[in-house]
Write a protein that holds these residues in place. Structure first.
Motif, PDB file in Angstrom:
ATOM      1  N   LEU A   1      41.892  41.985  46.389  1.00  0.00           N
ATOM      2  CA  LEU A   1      42.760  41.728  45.023  1.00  0.00           C
ATOM      3  C   LEU A   1      43.735  42.904  44.953  1.00  0.00           C
ATOM      4  O   LEU A   1      44.683  42.719  44.334  1.00  0.00           O
ATOM      5  CB  LEU A   1      41.526  41.869  44.046  1.00  0.00           C
ATOM      6  CG  LEU A   1      40.722  40.221  43.884  1.00  0.00           C
ATOM      7  CD1 LEU A   1      39.926  40.517  42.656  1.00  0.00           C
ATOM      8  CD2 LEU A   1      41.735  39.063  43.830  1.00  0.00           C
TER       9      LEU A   1
ATOM     10  N   LEU B   1      44.486  41.351  37.133  1.00  0.00           N
ATOM     11  CA  LEU B   1      45.198  40.173  37.601  1.00  0.00           C
ATOM     12  C   LEU B   1      45.673  39.212  36.638  1.00  0.00           C
ATOM     13  O   LEU B   1      46.836  38.633  36.882  1.00  0.00           O
ATOM     14  CB  LEU B   1      44.107  39.446  38.607  1.00  0.00           C
ATOM     15  CG  LEU B   1      44.173  40.098  40.126  1.00  0.00           C
ATOM     16  CD1 LEU B   1      45.621  40.248  40.763  1.00  0.00           C
ATOM     17  CD2 LEU B   1      43.406  41.211  40.208  1.00  0.00           C
TER      18      LEU B   1
ATOM     19  N   ARG C   1      49.191  31.851  37.563  1.00  0.00           N
ATOM     20  CA  ARG C   1      48.983  33.235  38.099  1.00  0.00           C
ATOM     21  C   ARG C   1      47.714  33.241  38.864  1.00  0.00           C
ATOM     22  O   ARG C   1      47.512  33.702  39.963  1.00  0.00           O
ATOM     23  CB  ARG C   1      49.290  34.311  36.996  1.00  0.00           C
ATOM     24  CG  ARG C   1      49.056  35.741  37.566  1.00  0.00           C
ATOM     25  CD  ARG C   1      49.596  36.736  36.508  1.00  0.00           C
ATOM     26  NE  ARG C   1      49.411  38.137  36.984  1.00  0.00           N
ATOM     27  CZ  ARG C   1      50.205  38.860  36.900  1.00  0.00           C
ATOM     28  NH1 ARG C   1      51.258  38.672  36.217  1.00  0.00           N
ATOM     29  NH2 ARG C   1      49.795  40.213  37.250  1.00  0.00           N
TER      30      ARG C   1
ATOM     31  N   GLN D   1      43.624  34.859  47.832  1.00  0.00           N
ATOM     32  CA  GLN D   1      42.535  35.497  48.150  1.00  0.00           C
ATOM     33  C   GLN D   1      41.560  34.636  49.017  1.00  0.00           C
ATOM     34  O   GLN D   1      40.953  34.977  49.998  1.00  0.00           O
ATOM     35  CB  GLN D   1      41.615  35.533  46.874  1.00  0.00           C
ATOM     36  CG  GLN D   1      40.275  36.357  47.166  1.00  0.00           C
ATOM     37  CD  GLN D   1      39.598  36.627  45.856  1.00  0.00           C
ATOM     38  OE1 GLN D   1      39.707  35.633  45.067  1.00  0.00           O
ATOM     39  NE2 GLN D   1      39.004  37.662  45.589  1.00  0.00           N
TER      40      GLN D   1
ATOM     41  N   ILE E   1      46.937  41.928  46.183  1.00  0.00           N
ATOM     42  CA  ILE E   1      47.632  40.994  45.450  1.00  0.00           C
ATOM     43  C   ILE E   1      48.125  41.409  44.020  1.00  0.00           C
ATOM     44  O   ILE E   1      49.327  41.062  43.845  1.00  0.00           O
ATOM     45  CB  ILE E   1      46.680  39.841  45.088  1.00  0.00           C
ATOM     46  CG1 ILE E   1      46.082  39.192  46.531  1.00  0.00           C
ATOM     47  CG2 ILE E   1      47.245  38.602  44.110  1.00  0.00           C
ATOM     48  CD1 ILE E   1      45.174  37.992  46.405  1.00  0.00           C
ATOM     49  N   LYS E   2      47.416  42.499  43.401  1.00  0.00           N
ATOM     50  CA  LYS E   2      47.844  42.899  42.380  1.00  0.00           C
ATOM     51  C   LYS E   2      48.855  43.970  42.240  1.00  0.00           C
ATOM     52  O   LYS E   2      49.946  43.860  41.450  1.00  0.00           O
ATOM     53  CB  LYS E   2      46.610  43.861  41.826  1.00  0.00           C
ATOM     54  CG  LYS E   2      46.952  44.423  40.267  1.00  0.00           C
ATOM     55  CD  LYS E   2      45.792  45.219  39.770  1.00  0.00           C
ATOM     56  CE  LYS E   2      46.219  45.761  38.167  1.00  0.00           C
ATOM     57  NZ  LYS E   2      47.298  46.589  38.239  1.00  0.00           N
TER      58      LYS E   2
ATOM     59  N   VAL F   1      46.580  33.759  42.663  1.00  0.00           N
ATOM     60  CA  VAL F   1      45.807  34.778  43.115  1.00  0.00           C
ATOM     61  C   VAL F   1      44.562  34.232  43.758  1.00  0.00           C
ATOM     62  O   VAL F   1      44.327  34.624  44.800  1.00  0.00           O
ATOM     63  CB  VAL F   1      45.171  35.563  41.630  1.00  0.00           C
ATOM     64  CG1 VAL F   1      43.978  36.565  42.465  1.00  0.00           C
ATOM     65  CG2 VAL F   1      46.247  36.279  41.074  1.00  0.00           C
TER      66      VAL F   1
END
Length: 256
Positions: free
Chosen positions: A87, A52, A72, A80, A90-91, A76
């Protein structure tokens, strides 16, 4: 071009005070701890392990974080926490930005363009954070449910009643989402008493998830607990997908 450069353009450079600075992990924790009190060095290293964030390294191997790296991480952690997204989701979104793509919406369906994330997302996520602590009257107003419906939802265990009396305690974001859904279901004649099987099914699913992640959750280190929480989210997401597929498959057969 480094991996951080596209995300800098997408997420903005954040705090002007940090522009151009390079921070060590302790300074990063200081920047994030106000918004994310539980943040730790282990959690940041776990996010790095998952791809990430990719900080620079000194010749001696010490991590050095740019302003873009900090923003960043903030992005994230906020998604979350407030959107309950795995994750991996999101990634995938951030990877698309890193490749120069411009996804139409953020994970979870938030209707913001990547370029506007830095300022607009901060405001929207602040509102979401406030929504995680609602009084009884605020819950009624924000959900569109009647006071009677909210009380019934608590009586049937569909929302968690606060420790104090139901009209003075604080309700969380989950209670808000349940109340909103149940208010809409009531318009179809579906009452809280009809929804008790959902509570029982949720408890069974939670038991299944807990049994899978128990070996990780029992460890004391923060990284293992973070992995346990992320694995639990992934399993829960898969269970929801399975449930949706089974129900939608039956509905599709009704049409044939």
């Amino acid at each position: 071009m480094s991996a951080s450069q596209p995300i800098r353009q997408a997420l903005g450079t954040g705090n002007e005070r940090l522009r151009g600075r390079v921070l060590n992990i302790g300074e990063v924790l200081g920047e994030l701890s106000t918004d994310f009190p539980g943040i730790s060095a282990s959690k940041i290293r776990f996010l790095e392990e998952k791809g990430l964030v990719t900080p620079q390294r000194t010749a001696a191997g010490y991590r050095k974080y740019t302003t873009a790296d900090v923003e960043r991480l903030r992005f994230v952690l906020a998604l979350q926490r407030d959107q309950y997204l795995p994750l991996k989701v999101i990634k995938d979104y951030l990877d698309a930005i890193d490749r120069g793509e411009r996804p139409e919406s953020l994970p979870g369906g938030m209707s913001l363009t990547p370029r506007a994330v830095s300022e607009q997302l901060a405001g929207e996520l602040s509102a979401r954070t406030l929504a995680r602590g609602l009084t009884f009257n605020e819950l009624v107003r924000e959900s569109g449910a009647s006071a009677e419906l909210v009380k019934n939802l608590a009586n049937y265990g569909l929302i968690a009643a606060p420790e104090s009396s139901s009209e003075q305690g604080i309700y969380d974001e989950h209670s808000l989402r349940v109340a909103r859904a149940c208010a809409k279901l009531r318009a179809h004649g579906i009452e809280p008493r009809h929804l008790r099987p959902f509570r029982a099914a949720a408890d069974r699913e939670l038991g299944l998830v807990e049994s899978v992640v128990a070996p990780l959750a029992s460890r004391r280190d923060v990284a293992s607990k973070a992995r346990a929480a992320e694995t639990a989210r992934e399993i829960s997401d898969l269970c929801l997908n399975l449930h949706s597929a089974l129900v939608n498959g039956h509905i599709a057969r009704m049409e044939s």
